[in-house]
Design a protein around this motif. Structure first.
Motif, PDB file in Angstrom:
ATOM      1  N   LYS A  66     -57.303  14.542  38.873  1.00 34.10           N
ATOM      2  CA  LYS A  66     -56.511  13.706  38.236  1.00 34.10           C
ATOM      3  C   LYS A  66     -57.178  13.027  36.955  1.00 34.10           C
ATOM      4  O   LYS A  66     -56.509  12.367  36.360  1.00 34.10           O
ATOM      5  CB  LYS A  66     -56.378  12.363  39.225  1.00 34.10           C
ATOM      6  CG  LYS A  66     -55.606  12.828  40.523  1.00 34.10           C
ATOM      7  CD  LYS A  66     -54.224  13.088  40.302  1.00 34.10           C
ATOM      8  CE  LYS A  66     -53.366  13.440  41.653  1.00 34.10           C
ATOM      9  NZ  LYS A  66     -52.226  14.047  41.271  1.00 34.10           N
ATOM     10  N   THR A  67     -58.387  13.633  36.683  1.00 33.63           N
ATOM     11  CA  THR A  67     -59.350  13.202  35.392  1.00 33.63           C
ATOM     12  C   THR A  67     -58.577  13.509  34.058  1.00 33.63           C
ATOM     13  O   THR A  67     -58.829  12.674  33.117  1.00 33.63           O
ATOM     14  CB  THR A  67     -60.612  13.541  35.581  1.00 33.63           C
ATOM     15  OG1 THR A  67     -60.762  15.085  35.484  1.00 33.63           O
ATOM     16  CG2 THR A  67     -61.258  12.879  36.759  1.00 33.63           C
ATOM     17  N   CYS A  68     -57.909  14.683  34.094  1.00 33.42           N
ATOM     18  CA  CYS A  68     -57.192  15.116  32.824  1.00 33.42           C
ATOM     19  C   CYS A  68     -55.937  14.667  32.524  1.00 33.42           C
ATOM     20  O   CYS A  68     -55.545  14.483  31.394  1.00 33.42           O
ATOM     21  CB  CYS A  68     -57.215  16.751  32.857  1.00 33.42           C
ATOM     22  SG  CYS A  68     -55.873  17.250  33.871  1.00 33.42           S
ATOM     23  N   CYS A  69     -55.334  13.836  33.413  1.00 33.27           N
ATOM     24  CA  CYS A  69     -53.847  13.265  33.031  1.00 33.27           C
ATOM     25  C   CYS A  69     -54.193  11.884  32.709  1.00 33.27           C
ATOM     26  O   CYS A  69     -54.917  11.172  33.250  1.00 33.27           O
ATOM     27  CB  CYS A  69     -52.948  13.236  34.643  1.00 33.27           C
ATOM     28  SG  CYS A  69     -52.611  14.914  34.931  1.00 33.27           S
ATOM     29  N   LYS A  70     -53.834  11.302  31.588  1.00 30.08           N
ATOM     30  CA  LYS A  70     -53.999  10.178  31.166  1.00 30.08           C
ATOM     31  C   LYS A  70     -52.433   9.408  30.674  1.00 30.08           C
ATOM     32  O   LYS A  70     -51.575  10.322  30.247  1.00 30.08           O
ATOM     33  CB  LYS A  70     -54.983  10.091  30.174  1.00 30.08           C
ATOM     34  CG  LYS A  70     -54.660  10.895  28.876  1.00 30.08           C
ATOM     35  CD  LYS A  70     -55.750  10.658  28.013  1.00 30.08           C
ATOM     36  CE  LYS A  70     -55.346  11.669  26.570  1.00 30.08           C
ATOM     37  NZ  LYS A  70     -56.240  11.776  25.641  1.00 30.08           N
ATOM     38  N   SER A  71     -52.322   8.150  30.523  1.00 31.93           N
ATOM     39  CA  SER A  71     -51.393   7.731  29.897  1.00 31.93           C
ATOM     40  C   SER A  71     -51.601   6.543  28.789  1.00 31.93           C
ATOM     41  O   SER A  71     -52.528   5.880  29.231  1.00 31.93           O
ATOM     42  CB  SER A  71     -50.571   6.936  31.221  1.00 31.93           C
ATOM     43  OG  SER A  71     -49.823   7.679  32.127  1.00 31.93           O
ATOM     44  N   GLU A  72     -50.820   6.438  27.994  1.00 29.63           N
ATOM     45  CA  GLU A  72     -51.074   5.438  26.794  1.00 29.63           C
ATOM     46  C   GLU A  72     -50.037   4.769  26.920  1.00 29.63           C
ATOM     47  O   GLU A  72     -48.663   5.105  26.805  1.00 29.63           O
ATOM     48  CB  GLU A  72     -51.449   6.280  25.405  1.00 29.63           C
ATOM     49  CG  GLU A  72     -52.616   7.085  25.297  1.00 29.63           C
ATOM     50  CD  GLU A  72     -52.704   7.579  24.049  1.00 29.63           C
ATOM     51  OE1 GLU A  72     -51.851   7.534  23.245  1.00 29.63           O
ATOM     52  OE2 GLU A  72     -53.758   8.340  23.974  1.00 29.63           O
TER      53      GLU A  72
END
Length: 140
Positions: A66-72
């Protein structure tokens, strides 16, 4: 009729401009690694779990971690309050000029007293012949 149509169109555009300039918007972007997966304006962006990942994205996105998924979330903030100026905000000279213009305009719209016409019952003589044309006298 065209003037009324143009006036209504102009007022509608101005109203929409005020509505859109005072509203705030949030643009949400969801990344898996360096790949942009989803962009939304009004609803929440889908995560890596809910969105199917293509073969090209599997190479760059680690779906187990889950560390590579990010939301801006990018906030586009609208105008908070509208400024309405009052007559007291202007300097004294401007207030004085506006008062003089208002008084002169109101007094100019008052009706003048009715004047007696001395030539009310006079009818001009009938024109039998154009004398200027007969005498060949022209103003140049």
């Amino acid at each position: 009729m065209i003037k009324q149509l143009f006036n209504k169109l102009f007022l509608s555009v101005m109203a929409l401009l005020i509505v859109f300039s005072t509203a705030s918007y949030a643009v949400e972007k969801h990344y898996c690694g360096d790949v942009l997966v989803d962009v939304t304006v009004f609803i929440e962006a889908e995560n890596c779990d809910t969105k199917p990942i293509t073969i090209l994205q599997k190479e760059t996105c680690c779906s187990q971690e889950k560390t590579c998924c990010k939301s801006e979330i990018e906030l586009i903030k609208g105008q908070e309050e509208l400024y309405v100026s009052s007559f007291e905000d202007f300097n004294f000279e401007f207030q004085q000029m506006q008062a003089v213009l208002a008084v002169s305009h109101i007094q100019g719209l008052e009706s003048l007293p009715k004047q007696n016409s001395l030539h009310k019952h006079y009818s001009p003589p009938k024109l039998v012949a154009n004398i200027y044309l007969l005498d060949q006298v022209f103003i140049i």
